[in-house]
Each structure stands twice: as structure tokens, then as C-alpha cells.
Enzyme design. Structure first.
Site, short mmCIF file in Angstrom:
data_model
loop_
_atom_site.label_atom_id
_atom_site.label_comp_id
_atom_site.label_asym_id
_atom_site.label_seq_id
_atom_site.Cartn_x
_atom_site.Cartn_y
_atom_site.Cartn_z
N HIS A 1 -7.90 41.05 27.01
CA HIS A 1 -6.44 41.17 27.06
C HIS A 1 -5.86 39.97 27.80
CE1 HIS A 1 -7.83 42.96 30.89
NE2 HIS A 1 -6.73 42.43 31.38
N LYS B 1 -23.50 20.95 3.62
CA LYS B 1 -22.81 21.87 2.74
C LYS B 1 -23.79 22.96 2.27
CE LYS B 1 -20.50 22.77 -1.57
NZ LYS B 1 -21.26 24.05 -1.67
MN MN Z 1 -6.50 42.03 33.55
#
Ligand code: MN
Length: 232
Positions: free
Chosen positions: A45, A188
Site C-alpha cells: 500500500h 527473441k
Molecule cells: Mn503503512
């Protein structure tokens, strides 16, 4: 202010985490600061912090700061952090509160444009990545007062949000590889050529013919938000 930081201190042991504790620095009389920290904890987060009354008012934003004007993101209001936290980066040890890596994703100053009695704030951020106007509103999502909304406001500066989809390049036959430092070379391999985009932490993968490859290569898609250092 000691009162404000009590919850912060209750959750952490200064002997076990490198996170800052002392709070000698008072709020600046200059422009207040903001910081966004990418926190690769149990759940990846972004922590959004604004200097307010000598401490850092803080929100955890699971999908990252919304960038596209008019978009919004859940922002979970968490305990105030000491001002020193604004420059903290490092590893919170396993087993400690918030265990995982903290990196500064952006920092700068901000200006408060509006403030309402319910706590809503409209701020203009002046950082490296984040420039423009955002609103924070105590939306009580799901009935929880901690669940705020962070909203990217539309600007009147004529900037256009590009949603252009590039196509993966097709390899072409050549005699010699191009020379110079600006080139990278790769073998490739046979297989699929795809480009990926993260938007609000959500990955999209597409092929040269614009087929969605997110399901077919779900393991790749799932790992992108952690592999790339930014949610957009
Ligand atoms: Mn945090």
C-alpha cells in the site's frame, strides 16, 4: 502532541524497529510538507501523510494515490506519525507492526485550499510526481469512520490524461544489432509479446492484436503491482 502520537508509540517498540520516535521537530512555519511512502507490508500500500499541527496526519491507500482527474481511492485513516517519519525509509523487521520495506515514493509541500468542519480537506500538492489538487473526505465507506476517500480533482490547466495503448513491437530481421549505449539487446524467444499497464494498482496485459492476456498470464499480472515501484 505527545497525546497525538500515543497510538503510534503504543504500536511500536523503539528497540525493535528502525522507525523514528523522538519528535523534537515542531511543525514548520513555512509551507507544510507531505510525503507518500510505498510500504511493501503484508499488503502492498501507499501511505499518504500531511503535516498537520506538528505531526503527520496519515492515511493508508491500498491502490495508491489516484492520478487520473476525477478518480478516487479508498484511504484508510491511521494514527498520526511523528514529523521525523517524513524522511524515513527502510526495513521494518519481520514480526513488528507494519513489517516490510518502506520507500519514499514522493515528497514535497502542500497548500490547503479548503477545510470543512467534518474534516474534509482539499489540498494542492507540489511534489516531484504529485502536482495538482486532491480532496480527502471522511466518506465512512462501509460504515467505518476510518474509511476516507482520496479524490483527484480536475484541473483547469488543459492537461489531458493519455490513455493511449501502445502495441508491443514486432521483431524484424536485421543483419547487425544497432550500436550505441541507448540500445538494449534481448534474445527473441518464441511466445507472446505483451505490454502491461498498472492503473490504480490494477494490471492490464494486452497483445499485439489487442487481446487481453491478463487471464492467460494471471501469475504475471498478479506480480506486477509489487514488481513495479508505482501503482500507475
Ligand atoms: Mn503503512
Amino acid at each position: 502532541m505527545a497525546e497525538k502520537l500515543r497510538e503510534y508509540e503504543r504500536k511500536r517498540d523503539p528497540k525493535r524497529t528502525p522507525e523514528p520516535f523522538t519528535s523534537k521537530r515542531k511543525g514548520t512555519t513555512k509551507e507544510p510538507i507531505f510525503v507518500v511512502q510505498r510500504h511493501d507490508a503484508r499488503r502492498l500500500h501507499y501511505d499518504f501523510r500531511l503535516e498537520r499541527n506538528g505531526a503527520l496526519a496519515s492515511w493508508a491507500v491500498p491502490k495508491g494515490i489516484p492520478l487520473e482527474p476525477g478518480t478516487r481511492a479508498l484511504a484508510v485513516h491511521v494514527e498520526d506519525h511523528p514529523m521525523e517519519y517524513a524522511t524515513f525509509q527502510g526495513q521494518i523487521p519481520a514480526g513488528e507492526y507494519g513489517a516490510g520495506k518502506v520507500e519514499i515514493w514522493d515528497a514535497g509541500t502542500y497548500e490547503t485550499l479548503h477545510e470543512r468542519p467534518d474534516g474534509s480537506l482539499t489540498v494542492r500538492l507540489d511534489g516531484e510526481r504529485l502536482r495538482g489538487t486532491w480532496a480527502l473526505a471522511p466518506a465512512h465507506l462501509g460504515g467505518d469512520p476510518k474509511n476516507w476517500l482520496l479524490i483527484r480533482k480536475r484541473e483547469d490547466d488543459g492537461r489531458v490524461w493519455s490513455d493511449e495503448r501502445y502495441q508491443p513491437m514486432l521483431a524484424t530481421l536485421g543483419k547487425d544489432p544497432p550500436a550505441g549505449q541507448a540500445w538494449r539487446h534481448e534474445v527473441k524467444w518464441d511466445g507472446f509479446r505483451t505490454l502491461a499497464r498498472l492503473r490504480g494498482g490494477e494490471p492490464t496485459l494486452w497483445s499485439r492484436r489487442d487481446q487481453d492476456l491478463g487471464e492467460r498470464f494471471a501469475a504475471v499480472a498478479r506480480r506486477l503491482p509489487r514488481a513495479v515501484g508505482t501503482p500507475d
